[in-house]
Design an enzyme around this catalytic site. Structure first.
Site, PDB file in Angstrom:
ATOM      1  N   SER A 146     -37.195 -31.246 -54.752  1.00  0.00           N
ATOM      2  CA  SER A 146     -38.459 -31.097 -55.599  1.00  0.00           C
ATOM      3  C   SER A 146     -38.416 -29.691 -56.148  1.00  0.00           C
ATOM      4  O   SER A 146     -37.874 -28.841 -56.052  1.00  0.00           O
ATOM      5  CB  SER A 146     -39.534 -31.227 -54.450  1.00  0.00           C
ATOM      6  OG  SER A 146     -39.558 -30.160 -53.509  1.00  0.00           O
ATOM      7  N   LEU A 320     -40.199 -31.729 -45.724  1.00  0.00           N
ATOM      8  CA  LEU A 320     -39.888 -30.666 -44.906  1.00  0.00           C
ATOM      9  C   LEU A 320     -38.203 -30.750 -44.914  1.00  0.00           C
ATOM     10  O   LEU A 320     -37.620 -32.101 -44.891  1.00  0.00           O
ATOM     11  CB  LEU A 320     -40.629 -31.128 -43.428  1.00  0.00           C
ATOM     12  CG  LEU A 320     -42.019 -31.005 -43.373  1.00  0.00           C
ATOM     13  CD1 LEU A 320     -42.425 -31.439 -42.113  1.00  0.00           C
ATOM     14  CD2 LEU A 320     -42.390 -29.605 -43.549  1.00  0.00           C
ATOM     15  N   ALA A 321     -37.666 -29.527 -44.409  1.00  0.00           N
ATOM     16  CA  ALA A 321     -36.245 -29.617 -44.310  1.00  0.00           C
ATOM     17  C   ALA A 321     -35.691 -30.417 -43.282  1.00  0.00           C
ATOM     18  O   ALA A 321     -34.807 -31.194 -43.633  1.00  0.00           O
ATOM     19  CB  ALA A 321     -35.800 -28.070 -44.131  1.00  0.00           C
ATOM     20  N   HIS A 445     -42.917 -19.176 -15.445  1.00  0.00           N
ATOM     21  CA  HIS A 445     -44.009 -18.015 -15.569  1.00  0.00           C
ATOM     22  C   HIS A 445     -43.280 -16.760 -15.935  1.00  0.00           C
ATOM     23  O   HIS A 445     -42.378 -16.416 -15.048  1.00  0.00           O
ATOM     24  CB  HIS A 445     -44.854 -18.343 -14.188  1.00  0.00           C
ATOM     25  CG  HIS A 445     -45.825 -17.070 -14.227  1.00  0.00           C
ATOM     26  ND1 HIS A 445     -47.085 -17.239 -14.973  1.00  0.00           N
ATOM     27  CD2 HIS A 445     -46.038 -16.010 -13.463  1.00  0.00           C
ATOM     28  CE1 HIS A 445     -47.865 -16.205 -14.895  1.00  0.00           C
ATOM     29  NE2 HIS A 445     -47.444 -15.525 -13.924  1.00  0.00           N
TER      30      HIS A 445
END
Ligand code: FAD
Ligand code: NAD
Length: 467
Positions: A146, A320-321, A445
């Site tokens: 594009s 999108l790639a 955590h």
């Protein structure tokens, strides 16, 4: 005339991945690229260079604004844009050379030049010096990508009225950058220059920024970017852009019908991208385009000419790639007689602002429109110990689950490292996890990922622990 099983036209993340997968599957493969470097928009003037500048500008911003809070005292930092651009170019150079290496490693024949159809099985390569070479190919994959969409009433001078391509190469930090379009490119590149000290004003036609994403993300991102100093003119349509010497003037109309005039020194036009098929001469192969100039394909990405496929930005769908790469893999496997499948609902979308925005699956608005009954879990990033330790407290994770089955239907997040965190949501949804499934998995955590567990606890039974 050279003969190949498969010829790929275009070497972006769609084309080069298709070529590698074809070679892996044993096809004699060729790839044609009109530019001297491989990698297409993404590697040369898209994903990679923009992230290199986002990272450099983020370091600068932190040095200028956040180091002192962490007890790091430095002299006032200065932004050396020329060095940032040079570093960006080094990153691009290494990355595009990596693709050339992969082509050689996979024994893919590369042609430098413009590929154009002579017939459904013959392709002409026109090199820079005007000389030509013919290729005969059993199958062809169109992956020509594009280019930036240009508004008919704006003349790009590529100096001060620019697209993303020029915004990655500026010689100076704009004093006032006006961004037309509050989508992904506008906000990412707007962030780069905002962090480097530019005044940045975004003019967006819709009533919200990143309008295709979940409305809650748009609202939070707007709030955070405004806090960073970015200005927004929403529901405002640009009518003209004029340049006078070093000054640019944008004239627009807001929803009350009032004229809005903004003056700056650069205008970035970021109103979407359009499919690129110029010079391809698809008509000679009999390949149909749709009303928006995209190559028309069926669910197997096959054009109306059975041995010609098309993938990536040049066909319908998200530009999108990773979507282009999935399609490249799928077509190679289809040609090999396999039965691959892409779940388009699970292609994640990311905006690399800080904090990052990431999403997968359906938005709350889409599910509402479809009449699906849902339950929603929310967890604010600031409630995580990890966020407080780093100081990145903005944002939240929102999990939308089916009200009856508890299946996760959408995950929308904004916060530190959301771009990486979204992978957990993609895995969960690929395996059709319930919110309870995620809530019962142990998350290390302290990590930002604990926000996923907490949002899932909130979605499944309103039993988040830390909020
Ligand atoms: P492209 O990458 O556009 O490649 C097409 C290639 O075909 C080009 O190299 C072109 O020269 C070549 N070509 C065209 N016609 C011919 C011809 N006739 N003969 C020979 N060669 C030809 N996406 C993401 O997923 N993440 C991001 O972070 C991201 N950031 C972006 C940032 C910017 C500033 C921009 C502009 C885009 C970004 N994108 C991002 C979008 C991403 O770049 C595209 O979705 C992706 O490059 C599409 O891949 P493609 O292979 O379809 O086409
Ligand atoms: P976009 O579609 O994301 O945003 C364009 C914005 O411009 C929209 O919000 C639209 O409402 C607005 N707009 C359209 N016409 C306008 C007008 N006349 N006046 C004011 N606003 C107007 O497009 P983009 O930001 O140009 O990006 C192009 C493509 O590249 C996108 O499809 C995107 O997916 C891809 N891209 C992806 C990433 C990423 O994945 N992080 C980064 C950059 C680009």
């Amino acid at each position: 005339m050279s003969q190949f099983d498969v010829t790929v036209i275009g070497s972006g993340p769609g084309g080069y991945v298709a070529a590698i997968r074809c070679a892996q599957l044993g096809f004699k493969t060729a790839i044609i690229e009109k530019y001297p470097t491989m990698g297409g928009t993404c590697l040369n003037v898209g994903c990679i260079p923009s992230k290199a500048l986002l990272d450099s500008s983020e370091h600068f911003h932190n040095a200028a604004h956040n180091f002192a809070d962490h007890g790091i005292i430095i002299n006032e930092p200065k932004a050396d844009l020329a060095r940032m651009i040079a570093r960006k170019n080094e990153v691009v150079d290494q990355t595009t050379k990596g693709i050339s290496f992969l082509m050689d490693k996979n024994k893919i024949t590369t042609f430098e030049g413009v590929g154009s159809f002579e017939s459904a099985t013959q392709i002409k390569v026109t090199k820079n010096d005007g000389s030509t070479e013919m290729i005969e190919s059993k199958y062809t994959i169109i992956a020509t990508g594009s280019k930036p969409t240009v508004l008919p009433f704006i003349t790009l001078d590529k100096e001060r009225i620019i697209t993303s391509t020029e915004a990655l190469e500026l010689k100076e930090i704009p004093k006032h950058l006006i961004v037309i379009g509050g989508g992904v490119i506008g906000l990412e590149l707007g962030s780069v220059y905002k962090r480097l000290g530019s005044e940045v004003t975004v003019v967006e036609f819709m009533d919200k920024i990143i309008p295709t994403m979940d409305a809650s993300l748009s609202k939070e991102l707007n709030k955070v970017l405004r806090k960073q100093g970015m200005k927004f003119n929403l529901s405002t349509g640009v009518q003209s852009v004029e340049r006078n010497g070093d000054t640019v003037k944008v004239t627009a109309k807001n929803k009350k019908g009032e004229e809005v005039v903004i003056e700056g020194d650069y205008v970035l036009v970021a109103v979407g991208r359009s499919p690129f098929t110029k010079g391809l001469e698809v008509e000679k192969a009999g390949v149909d385009l749709d009303e928006r100039g995209r190559v028309k394909v069926n669910e197997h990405l096959q054009t109306n000419v059975s041995n010609i496929y098309a993938i990536g930005d040049v066909v319908a769908g998200a530009m999108l790639a990773h979507k282009a790469s999935e399609e490249g893999t799928m077509v190679a496997e289809l040609i090999a007689g396999q039965k691959p499948h892409i779940n388009y609902n699970l292609i994640p979308g990311v905006v690399y602002t800080w904090p990052e925005v990431a999403a997968v699956g359906k938005t709350e608005e889409q599910l509402k429109a479809e009449g699906v009954e849902v339950k929603i879990g929310n967890f604010p990033m600031r409630a995580l110990g990890r966020s407080r330790a780093s100081g990145d407290v903005d944002g939240f994770i929102k999990i939308i689950a089916d009200a009856k089955t508890d299946e996760v239907l959408g995950v929308h997040m904004i916060g530190a490292r959301a771009a990486d965190l979204i992978a957990e949501a993609v895995v969960a949804m690929e395996f059709r996890a319930s919110a309870e499934d995620i809530s019962r998995m142990s998350h290390a955590h302290p990590t930002y990922a604990e926000g996923m567990k907490e949002a899932a606890l909130d979605a499944t039974a309103k039993i988040a622990i830390h909020f």
